[in-house]
Design a protein around this motif. Structure first.
Motif, short mmCIF file in Angstrom:
data_model
loop_
_atom_site.label_atom_id
_atom_site.label_comp_id
_atom_site.label_asym_id
_atom_site.label_seq_id
_atom_site.Cartn_x
_atom_site.Cartn_y
_atom_site.Cartn_z
N PRO A 109 0.84 -1.21 0.00
CA PRO A 109 0.00 0.00 0.00
C PRO A 109 0.87 1.25 0.00
O PRO A 109 2.09 1.19 0.15
CB PRO A 109 -0.81 -0.13 1.30
N GLU A 110 0.22 2.39 -0.17
CA GLU A 110 0.98 3.65 -0.21
C GLU A 110 1.73 3.88 1.10
O GLU A 110 2.80 4.47 1.12
CB GLU A 110 0.03 4.82 -0.50
N ALA A 111 1.15 3.45 2.18
CA ALA A 111 1.82 3.54 3.49
C ALA A 111 1.72 2.18 4.18
O ALA A 111 0.66 1.56 4.19
CB ALA A 111 1.17 4.62 4.35
N LYS A 114 4.30 -4.52 3.12
CA LYS A 114 3.65 -5.38 2.14
C LYS A 114 2.67 -6.34 2.82
O LYS A 114 2.97 -6.88 3.88
CB LYS A 114 4.68 -6.19 1.36
N GLN A 115 1.51 -6.52 2.21
CA GLN A 115 0.49 -7.41 2.74
C GLN A 115 0.31 -8.60 1.80
O GLN A 115 0.06 -8.44 0.61
CB GLN A 115 -0.85 -6.68 2.88
N PRO A 116 0.47 -9.84 2.32
CA PRO A 116 0.28 -11.01 1.46
C PRO A 116 -1.20 -11.32 1.22
O PRO A 116 -2.04 -11.14 2.11
CB PRO A 116 0.96 -12.13 2.23
N TRP A 117 -1.48 -11.79 0.03
CA TRP A 117 -2.80 -12.22 -0.38
C TRP A 117 -2.72 -13.66 -0.89
O TRP A 117 -1.67 -14.08 -1.39
CB TRP A 117 -3.36 -11.35 -1.51
N PHE A 118 -3.83 -14.38 -0.77
CA PHE A 118 -3.93 -15.71 -1.36
C PHE A 118 -4.97 -15.63 -2.46
O PHE A 118 -6.09 -15.17 -2.25
CB PHE A 118 -4.33 -16.75 -0.32
N ILE A 119 -4.59 -16.09 -3.65
CA ILE A 119 -5.47 -16.06 -4.83
C ILE A 119 -5.75 -17.50 -5.23
O ILE A 119 -4.81 -18.29 -5.41
CB ILE A 119 -4.82 -15.28 -5.99
N MET A 157 -6.81 -8.20 -9.80
CA MET A 157 -5.47 -8.74 -9.58
C MET A 157 -4.41 -7.67 -9.80
O MET A 157 -3.41 -7.61 -9.09
CB MET A 157 -5.23 -9.94 -10.51
N ALA A 158 -4.62 -6.81 -10.77
CA ALA A 158 -3.65 -5.75 -11.07
C ALA A 158 -3.51 -4.77 -9.91
O ALA A 158 -2.47 -4.09 -9.80
CB ALA A 158 -4.05 -5.02 -12.35
N GLU A 159 -4.53 -4.68 -9.05
CA GLU A 159 -4.44 -3.80 -7.88
C GLU A 159 -3.53 -4.41 -6.81
O GLU A 159 -3.02 -3.68 -5.96
CB GLU A 159 -5.85 -3.57 -7.31
N ILE A 160 -3.37 -5.72 -6.85
CA ILE A 160 -2.49 -6.40 -5.89
C ILE A 160 -1.08 -6.50 -6.44
O ILE A 160 -0.09 -6.19 -5.75
CB ILE A 160 -3.04 -7.80 -5.57
N HIS A 161 -0.95 -6.94 -7.69
CA HIS A 161 0.36 -7.09 -8.33
C HIS A 161 0.18 -7.00 -9.84
O HIS A 161 -0.87 -7.37 -10.37
CB HIS A 161 0.99 -8.43 -7.94
#
Length: 221
Positions: A109-111, A114-119, A157-161
Motif C-alpha cells: 500500500p501507499e503507506a 507489504k500485505q500477502p494475499w492468497f489467490i 489482480m492488477a491492484e495487488i500485483h
C-alpha cells in the motif's frame, strides 16, 4: 511474479485427474508454502503419454555450469517467451502443467508494509499453471527444472500485483501439452476476475519455513 503457492491435492488424485503416470519420487503434499528451488509436481507429455513427475522450481538453462550459475528463473514472461534464447526452445516443445490450490502475492500500500494475499480459483478443482521445463546436466549432475509462465495482470489482480501466472483451463490442458497441434500461444492470457477469489492472509507466509493450513486462512482484520 509468483514466488509462492500451495498444493494440497494428493499425488494419486493428481495422477488420476491429469491421466498421468506418477513417478515414485513425488514431493510431499499437502504443502501450503511451496518455495522456489524445491521440487514441485509437474505434468508433461513424453512418448505418447502424460507423466506426473517432480521438477525443481527454477529453470536452469543448458549453458549454466551449476544450478546457481545465474539468475533464478522461476517465472517466464509470456510476452517474450518465444523470443528469449533461454526459453525459446522450451516454449515450443517442452511445455508442462503445474497444479496448485492457489498462489500468494504481496501488495504494498501507499503507506505500510507489504500485505500477502492468497489467490485461488472461484470454482471447483485445482488452479493449473502453464509452465515450461528443461533438463540440465553437467559433470554427472542432472536436474529436471521448470518455470511458470506469467502475464500482465488485469482487473482486481492488477491492484495487488502487476503480474499473474497463466492459468490453463481443463479443456485446454491437451493444447498446452502439445497434444492438439498448434495454438498454445492463444492460451497465454490473464484469468478474468470472476474466475478468481482473493483474500488477505497472515504475514507468517513471509517466512519460507512457515508450515500449516493456517497460512491460507483469511486474515480477520
Amino acid at each position: 511474479m509468483c514466488g509462492r503457492f500451495a498444493n494440497t491435492l494428493p499425488s494419486d488424485a493428481m495422477a488420476q485427474l491429469f491421466d498421468a503416470a506418477p513417478a515414485n519420487t513425488l514431493p510431499h503434499v499437502p504443502n501450503y508454502n511451496v518455495c522456489p528451488t524445491t521440487d514441485i509436481h509437474v505434468i508433461y507429455r513424453t512418448d505418447d503419454h502424460r507423466r506426473l513427475v517432480p521438477m525443481r522450481w527454477g529453470f536452469v538453462p543448458k549453458w549454466y555450469k551449476a544450478p546457481n550459475d545465474g539468475p533464478l528463473l522461476i517465472n517466464a514472461r509470456a510476452e517474450t517467451l518465444a523470443d528469449k534464447p533461454v526459453f525459446r526452445e522450451a516454449c515450443r516443445v517442452r511445455r508442462c502443467l503445474i497444479p496448485a490450490d492457489g498462489f500468494y502475492e504481496w501488495h504494498r500500500p501507499e503507506a505500510g508494509d507489504k500485505q500477502p494475499w492468497f489467490i485461488q480459483p472461484a470454482g471447483e478443482g485445482p488452479m493449473v499453471f502453464a509452465g515450461i521445463w528443461q533438463d540440465w546436466q553437467q559433470d554427472g549432475q542432472r536436474l529436471s527444472t521448470c518455470a511458470m509462465v506469467t502475464t500482465e495482470a488485469q482487473g482486481r489482480m492488477a491492484e495487488i500485483h502487476h503480474r499473474i501466472p497463466v492459468m490453463v483451463r481443463p479443456e485446454h490442458w491437451a493444447k498446452w501439452l502439445g497434444e492438439e497441434g498448434h495454438g498454445a500461444a492463444t492460451l497465454m492470457c490473464a484469468a478474468p476476475d470472476e474466475a478468481l477469489r482473493f483474500h488477505r492472509v497472515s504475514r507468517a507466509i513471509n517466512s519460507n519455513r512457515a508450515l500449516g493450513p493456517e497460512l491460507i486462512e483469511e486474515l480477520d482484520e
